[in-house]
Write a protein that holds these residues in place. Sequence first.
Motif, short mmCIF file in Angstrom:
data_model
loop_
_atom_site.label_atom_id
_atom_site.label_comp_id
_atom_site.label_asym_id
_atom_site.label_seq_id
_atom_site.Cartn_x
_atom_site.Cartn_y
_atom_site.Cartn_z
N VAL A 45 29.79 0.07 22.71
CA VAL A 45 29.55 -1.36 22.54
C VAL A 45 28.06 -1.54 22.25
N LEU A 46 27.75 -1.93 21.02
CA LEU A 46 26.37 -2.00 20.55
C LEU A 46 26.04 -3.39 20.00
N GLU A 47 26.75 -4.38 20.47
CA GLU A 47 26.56 -5.73 19.95
C GLU A 47 25.12 -6.20 20.21
N LEU A 102 22.41 2.42 33.63
CA LEU A 102 21.02 2.32 33.19
C LEU A 102 20.73 0.91 32.67
N THR A 103 21.44 -0.06 33.18
CA THR A 103 21.24 -1.44 32.75
C THR A 103 19.77 -1.84 32.90
N ALA A 119 24.31 0.69 29.66
CA ALA A 119 22.90 0.64 29.29
C ALA A 119 22.58 -0.68 28.59
N ASP A 120 23.23 -1.76 28.99
CA ASP A 120 22.96 -3.05 28.38
C ASP A 120 21.50 -3.43 28.62
N GLY A 121 20.82 -3.83 27.55
CA GLY A 121 19.43 -4.25 27.66
C GLY A 121 18.44 -3.13 27.91
N ALA A 122 18.88 -1.88 27.85
CA ALA A 122 17.97 -0.76 28.08
C ALA A 122 17.05 -0.55 26.88
N ASP A 123 15.92 0.10 27.11
CA ASP A 123 14.93 0.32 26.05
C ASP A 123 14.82 1.82 25.75
N PHE A 124 15.37 2.22 24.58
CA PHE A 124 15.34 3.61 24.14
C PHE A 124 14.35 3.80 23.00
N ARG A 163 24.82 -3.19 24.95
CA ARG A 163 24.59 -4.51 24.34
C ARG A 163 23.10 -4.86 24.41
N ASN A 164 22.58 -5.35 23.28
CA ASN A 164 21.19 -5.81 23.21
C ASN A 164 20.18 -4.74 23.61
#
Length: 250
Positions: free
Chosen positions: A169-171, A100-101, A120-125, A140-141
């Motif tokens: 990974v939630l950096e 879900l990047t 899901a790096d850069g995804a919008d939740f 991430r992000n």
Amino acid sequence: MASLQVHSLRAQDMLQGVDLAQPAYSKAELTRADVEAALQHRENGRNVDLSQKSLNGLDLSGLDLRGVDFRAARMNKTSLAGARLDGAILDQAWLIEADLTGASLKGAHAFASQMQRMKADGADFAQARLAGDLTGASARNANFSGADLSADMKNQSMGLMRAVLRSAVLEGARFRNANLASADLRFARAAGADFSDANLEGADAAGADLTGANWTGAKTEGLDLDSAQIDALAGAALAGAQNMDRARMK
């Protein structure tokens, strides 16, 4: 807190006894073209129903899937990169190792969902309801602003349902105004995350890397920081946290 721990031992353990190699969890019964056709023939005011479908491994990247009902659908290893899933229903959906990047899931609803090792790096939740298992996921992000990742204390027929971000990974992720009450953040890598005005009451962040995090206005009463890495100057903002004496100051 003891009752929460008892319930959590049996909560969100849907993987027990499930053979992920069987076709229902590893094959697809539809093609991307089938999904695109369904989206093109939406009836006025009615959303597309793909509930309980096997969509494993499909490339659904970039599609407009807003409001689609994916309840109990199997989408393991499916690519949803850059897709629009705003308002989608993902309750009890299977998204193990899905991509879900950069996807948008604003206001989506994912209850009892299996999202282990999801990308899901850069995804919008933003404003989403997430009470699923994201163990080992990469976000991430990602933006979780205003999202509800808290434990569902009213409906525990399946055990304690909450966001499980264990070893995720939630950096650089943003959790502004998010509800993380009683969420599982154990061993998460959340360096530089923004928890401003978030509710982390009763959350478990034992062993997590929280260095460089923003705690401005955060509610941290009962947040477990046993063996967590935190900034030495964050002590005042984390005054109500538990096991501060066991945290590793950086």
